[in-house]
Design an enzyme around this catalytic site. Structure first.
Site, short mmCIF file in Angstrom:
data_model
loop_
_atom_site.label_atom_id
_atom_site.label_comp_id
_atom_site.label_asym_id
_atom_site.label_seq_id
_atom_site.Cartn_x
_atom_site.Cartn_y
_atom_site.Cartn_z
N ASP A 1 63.62 68.88 147.89
CA ASP A 1 65.04 68.61 148.12
C ASP A 1 65.82 69.05 146.87
O ASP A 1 65.24 69.37 145.83
CB ASP A 1 65.27 67.13 148.44
CG ASP A 1 66.61 66.91 149.14
OD1 ASP A 1 67.47 67.81 149.10
OD2 ASP A 1 66.81 65.83 149.72
N HIS A 2 67.11 69.04 147.02
CA HIS A 2 68.03 69.55 146.01
C HIS A 2 67.80 68.86 144.64
O HIS A 2 68.01 67.67 144.50
CB HIS A 2 69.44 69.24 146.51
CG HIS A 2 70.52 69.96 145.79
ND1 HIS A 2 71.06 69.51 144.62
CD2 HIS A 2 71.15 71.11 146.09
CE1 HIS A 2 72.00 70.34 144.23
NE2 HIS A 2 72.07 71.33 145.10
#
Ligand code: BGC
Length: 765
Positions: free
Chosen positions: A293-294
């Site tokens: 994820d980011h």
């Protein structure tokens, strides 16, 4: 012409590099006819790549505001970027420029792939996923995903960070709006419908969008519903309740998986080898791409499992995170880790091969511009409005309808009140991709076009969504407009309008940013002055219809008493206003069923229908002390899972089982008769629950294991046969194995999870 040239040059380089010419092409043959052998192409590229270029392939960078465009282009041209995460409104021309840098300027001309958050539509916005789940209509959900894929790919995307398959039993968590609710079985079936719809029959097709299912795993169980918070649960519960939707998605062919930002049992998912290697790769044999994820690699430092970026990169990579999203640590540290032997060349190559394989499967080696061809300006005129209206109608749930307040007459004089009544921003919901408010139909617009020509619609805003602008300041999506008038004046205006009407429709709820990432709540009441507004409207004595717009269950015990009718509409998307008007005027008979339990109070959370029984369950019919319940409230759901009314009335017979004794290996047929007892045609959902009365571990009081949505004309009756395969009787034992154990089972049939009729059978040893 230029593009054609670039493409042919690129292909020539790949072919020469591979020393492979599989087919001698005549000079006029189209380049897309080339069939390149995947393994050999990948081998040959790997053989030529420098360490920096390999690491570059493992990086997904953000192509949005705040980036220096030239630096980004150079970074791509230097082979430092493998994929781009794009802003929703990224233009095709912009993406093409990035792709040009990769396939014209970089040494090996390896194309980028483009990914974005297309959760419930790209340009045409469908209801939020929690709303779509309320339709229990797999075909309609699949059609919506197909439209999203068509629009997203024609905007240049190759991959979506969807579907979000986190089971959540905690409505305080704002991200509940993105997922499909609390039930493992329902979410798994939805995953099976969404994946093929997004990805199409072959990933290489121009309108196929690769699914990156998220967030693996356990994110939906953050403590206290606070976003990004710790997740800690038994491995058995995780495997039994939280992982099956992901397994279903991968079995349906999902090409990628995104790791969760959260930790599980103290180990962040992005560095969790048990999740990413043992389960995903070894047990499930997943062969696709794992993306962090980011910023999740860097966050391993804050999680306290890495001292610095180098350790973070090492931990994430070793666990099985192959590509990082918006993170600098792979770039900074992986080359060193390889040179120092802490990451082997073989491990690196295997991740790089995975990224290249993803691009190959997406058809990008064949044509890097295959999803970058549609003329962007035609897009806006090409909204899929009919499909959005259909999906939105199916997602609406009628929670109450005293004295048949609904449907309304098209001739009625309606007072439409509330901060969401004429609100084109919030109706799009969280993660609205490239959906434009000016293209959304508000409830006011929908009612106006649904009314008879001579009927009047009176309107007053009545209240702001919230009275606390500061609370919105830090929300990811904080686009809320505040009316500066005093609350009393706004309510008084609404009451004046209500007094002139035959019926009052109050559109109340949340701003879309309140049910979003980073948007947890401790209080699930209607925010601000909305309760006061509804109470004042009630006092007018006019029939009162509450139209809820929100991304999670709200605690609306009082409000549901004050209102004569309550319609849950979630955030219903671009065609929301028309769809809600269709239901309010009876053009469409509501058929939605809740995919999540509505609590009466936040203190009851987690409240979910498939709980264990405990040793001391509370029986409201025979109340006794020392029982498991909270004494200060009616400790039942306000509305149970699976609940939803219709303008007609359906009856269901008791279940008839194909056998009362089931031999091992045998499946069971459950037959019921459903009848439309009313005067309107409509759809309902027959739900099948089971209970394993006694096993080596305690099993839920009921568990959904089948359902059928069916349409019945007035007076029509249909036999429904629901199949219960042996696998439906299995569960995860203490050694984390799926087993079924002999003994007695109850089969329960109902039109919601609470009111059911039961039959029983014995599974023989
Ligand atoms: C979210 C993901 C999302 C990503 C890119 C993260 O903060 O957790 O769900 O896909 O951002 O927008």
């Amino acid at each position: 012409m230029d593009r054609q040239l670039a493409r042919q040059r690129t292909i020539t380089v790949w072919l020469a590099a591979a020393a492979l010419i599989l087919r001698v092409m005549s000079s006029s043959a189209a380049a897309s006819d080339v069939q390149v052998d995947k393994d050999r192409l990948l081998d040959s590229l790997l053989a030529q790549m420098t360490l920096q270029e390999k690491v570059g392939q493992l990086r997904m960078e953000y192509a949005g505001a705040g980036r220096n465009p030239q630096a980004m282009l150079d970074s791509i041209a230097n082979g430092h970027v493998g994929a781009m995460f794009t802003a929703p409104a990224a233009s095709q021309a912009g993406l093409r420029e990035l792709q040009d840098a990769a396939v014209r300027r970089s040494r090996l001309r390896i194309p980028l792939f483009f990914a974005g958050d297309v959760l419930h539509g790209q340009q045409t916005i469908f209801p939020i996923n929690l709303g779509q789940a309320a339709s229990w209509d797999l075909q309609a959900i699949g059609k919506s995903a197909r439209v999203a894929a068509i629009e997203a790919t024609s905007n240049g995307l190759d991959m979506t960070f969807a579907p979000m398959l986190d089971i959540s039993r905690d409505p305080r968590w704002g991200r509940m709006s993105e997922g499909y609710g609390e039930d493992t079985y329902l979410v798994s079936r939805i995953a099976e419908a969404v994946i093929p719809a997004l990805q199409g029959p072959t990933l290489g097709a121009t309108d196929s969008l690769m699914a990156c299912t998220k967030h693996f795993a356990g994110y939906g169980a953050v403590e206290g519903g606070r976003d990004y918070n710790t997740t800690d649960m038994s491995a058995r519960r995780l495997v039994q309740d939280y992982l099956p939707p992901f397994k279903a998605a991968l079995d349906a062919g999902a090409g990628a998986v995104m790791t969760a930002l959260t930790s599980l049992d103290g180990v962040p998912a992005t560095a969790n080898g048990w999740l990413l290697h043992d389960i995903l790769r070894q047990q499930w044999q997943f062969r696709g791409l794992v993306i962090s994820d980011h910023g999740a690699v860097e966050e391993l430092i804050a999680h306290g499992v890495a001292e610095d970026g180098k350790q973070a990169a090492q931990a994430a990579f070793a666990a099985g995170t192959q590509m990082s999203m918006s993170d600098r640590n792979f770039a900074r540290s992986l080359p060193r880790l390889v040179m120092q032997g802490q990451v082997t060349e073989k491990q690196l190559d295997s991740a790089v091969r995975q990224v290249l394989a993803t691009k190959y499967d997406l058809g990008l080696f064949d044509d890097p511009y295959r999803r970058l061809r549609a003329a962007p300006d035609t897009e806006k005129q090409r909204l899929h409005r009919a499909q959005a209206r259909d999906m939105a109608r199916r997602s609406l749930v009628l929670l109450k309808n005293r004295n048949q307040t609904l449907p309304l007459s098209r001739h009625a004089r309606i007072a439409l009140v509330g901060p969401l009544a004429d609100n084109a921003v919030d109706i799009l919901g969280s993660w609205h991709a490239n959906g434009q408010p000016e293209q959304a139909v508000t409830l006011r617009q929908g009612l106006t076009s649904g009314q008879a020509a001579n009927a009047r619609l009176l309107y007053a805003k009545g209240a702001n969504i919230s009275d606390n602008p500061q609370a919105f300041a830090l929300l990811a999506d904080n686009q809320v407009s505040f009316d500066p008038r005093p609350a009393e004046a706004m309510i008084a205006e609404a009451v004046t309008v209500a007094r002139q009407a035959d019926v009052v429709v109050a559109a109340l709820g949340e701003a879309r940013g309140m049910s979003h990432e980073g948007a947890s709540r401790t209080d699930l009441n209607l925010p601000g002055q909305q309760r006061a507004l509804l109470h004042a409207l009630k006092a007018t004595g006019k029939p009162l219809v509450l139209v809820l717009m929100n991304g999670r269950p709200l605690t609306i015990g009082d409000e549901s008493q004050w209102a004569d009718a309550v319609l849950e509409t979630w955030f219903s998307g671009s065609e929301g206003g028309n769809a809600i008007a269709d239901v309010l005027f009876g053009e469409y008979n509501p058929s939605g069923k809740l995919p999540v339990t509505f609590p009466r109070s936040v203190g009851q959370i987690p409240l979910y229908y498939n709980h264990l029984n405990t040793g001391r369950p509370f029986d409201p019919a025979k109340p006794t002390p020392y029982r498991s319940r909270s004494y200060d409230i009616d400790d039942t759901p306000l509305y149970p899972f699976g609940y939803g009314l219709s303008y007609t009335h359906f009856s269901v017979s008791a279940p008839r089982l194909s056998s009362a004794r089931l031999q091992p290996g045998q499946g069971l047929h459950v037959q019921v008769t459903v009848r439309n007892e009313g005067l309107r045609a409509g759809e309902t959902v027959v739900q099948l629950y089971i209970r394993d009365r006694s096993a080596s571990v305690s099993r839920p009081v009921k568990e959904l294991q089948g359902f059928a949505k069916l349409f019945l004309a007035p007076g029509q009756e249909r036999q429904v046969i629901l199949q219960l395969p042996l696998s439906a009787l299995s569960f995860v034992d203490r050694k984390l194995r799926w087993v079924s154990e002999p003994g007695w089972f109850d089969v329960m049939i109902g039109l919601d999870s609470q009111t059911v009729q039961t039959a029983s059978f014995e599974l023989m040893p």
